[in-house]
Every structure is written in C-alpha cells, then in structure tokens.
Scaffold this motif. Sequence first.
Motif, short mmCIF file in Angstrom:
data_model
loop_
_atom_site.label_atom_id
_atom_site.label_comp_id
_atom_site.label_asym_id
_atom_site.label_seq_id
_atom_site.Cartn_x
_atom_site.Cartn_y
_atom_site.Cartn_z
N PHE A 1 -6.13 4.87 6.50
CA PHE A 1 -5.67 3.80 7.37
C PHE A 1 -6.64 2.61 7.33
CE2 PHE A 1 -3.97 7.75 9.37
CZ PHE A 1 -2.66 7.56 8.95
N SER A 2 -7.93 2.87 7.35
CA SER A 2 -8.89 1.77 7.27
C SER A 2 -8.91 1.16 5.87
CB SER A 2 -10.29 2.22 7.70
OG SER A 2 -10.75 3.28 6.91
N LYS A 3 -8.73 1.98 4.83
CA LYS A 3 -8.68 1.45 3.46
C LYS A 3 -7.44 0.57 3.27
CE LYS A 3 -11.23 5.18 1.21
NZ LYS A 3 -11.13 6.34 0.29
N ALA A 4 -6.33 0.98 3.82
CA ALA A 4 -5.11 0.18 3.73
C ALA A 4 -5.32 -1.16 4.42
CB ALA A 4 -3.93 0.93 4.35
N VAL B 1 0.86 -1.17 0.00
CA VAL B 1 0.00 0.00 0.00
C VAL B 1 0.90 1.23 0.00
CG1 VAL B 1 -1.80 1.28 1.21
CG2 VAL B 1 -1.78 -1.23 1.31
N PHE B 2 0.71 2.09 -0.97
CA PHE B 2 1.44 3.35 -1.05
C PHE B 2 0.46 4.48 -0.73
CE2 PHE B 2 3.97 0.52 -3.58
CZ PHE B 2 5.28 0.96 -3.43
N ILE C 1 5.25 3.56 -9.50
CA ILE C 1 4.60 2.45 -8.82
C ILE C 1 3.74 1.67 -9.81
CG2 ILE C 1 3.02 1.81 -6.95
CD1 ILE C 1 3.72 4.60 -5.70
N ASP C 2 3.88 0.36 -9.79
CA ASP C 2 3.08 -0.51 -10.65
C ASP C 2 1.71 -0.70 -10.00
OD1 ASP C 2 1.87 -2.56 -12.08
OD2 ASP C 2 3.67 -3.80 -12.16
N GLU C 3 0.73 0.01 -10.51
CA GLU C 3 -0.59 -0.02 -9.90
C GLU C 3 -1.32 -1.35 -10.13
OE1 GLU C 3 -3.43 2.26 -13.06
OE2 GLU C 3 -2.03 3.51 -11.95
#
Length: 102
Positions: free
Chosen positions: A85-88, A41-42, A56-58
């Motif tokens: 943070f919750s999405k990550a 996760v970026f 970054i390779d999406e």
Amino acid sequence: MLLNATLTVRKDTPNSHKHLKWQKFTDSVIELVSKEKKQLVFLLWGAFAQKKAKFIDETKHLILTSGHPSPMSANQGKWFGNKHFSKANAYLESIGKQGIYW
C-alpha cells in the motif's frame, strides 16, 4: 478495481468454478486495461495472480507481487511486511497522482 481470476465459486470450495473459463474473461480484462491505460499499479497477490503479469505491460505500469493475504500465506511471512500500500502510494505520488486512502 479488485478482480479475482475466477469470479464465482461454490461456498467453501476454492477454484470450484475453474471449469467455467472465467480466466479467459479476466485475462482479457487485465490485458485491455493494461493496453488502454497508463501508470497503474497492479497488486498480484499469490502464485495464481502472479501468472497474470504476462498480460500487463510493465513498461507502462507498476507491478507488485507477494504471497496471498490468506491466513496460511500471511502467517508464513509471505504477506505481512510487503508494504504494497505504501509502495503503491509512493509510485502514484512520484508520477504526480494522489495516493490512495486505503
């Protein structure tokens, strides 16, 4: 890993060491990590960070973008409520990894 695009600055002088070419180094780090790893996760916060998405390779990673968490951006509604943070954690858990205790 937390990585700023420019690794040093003079006190109270943002971007003061831009001329030192830190960005070449940090761009290479981002590109190498993206290439060598998978399912990371970026979190790209702010316009400057969002320019790093091109390294970054999406197709292999999750990229989340929002305004910078600085007081100015945050108070303009560009930071609060992004739920990064919750999405990550949701992404990590969806691929069988443990969420992060932020």
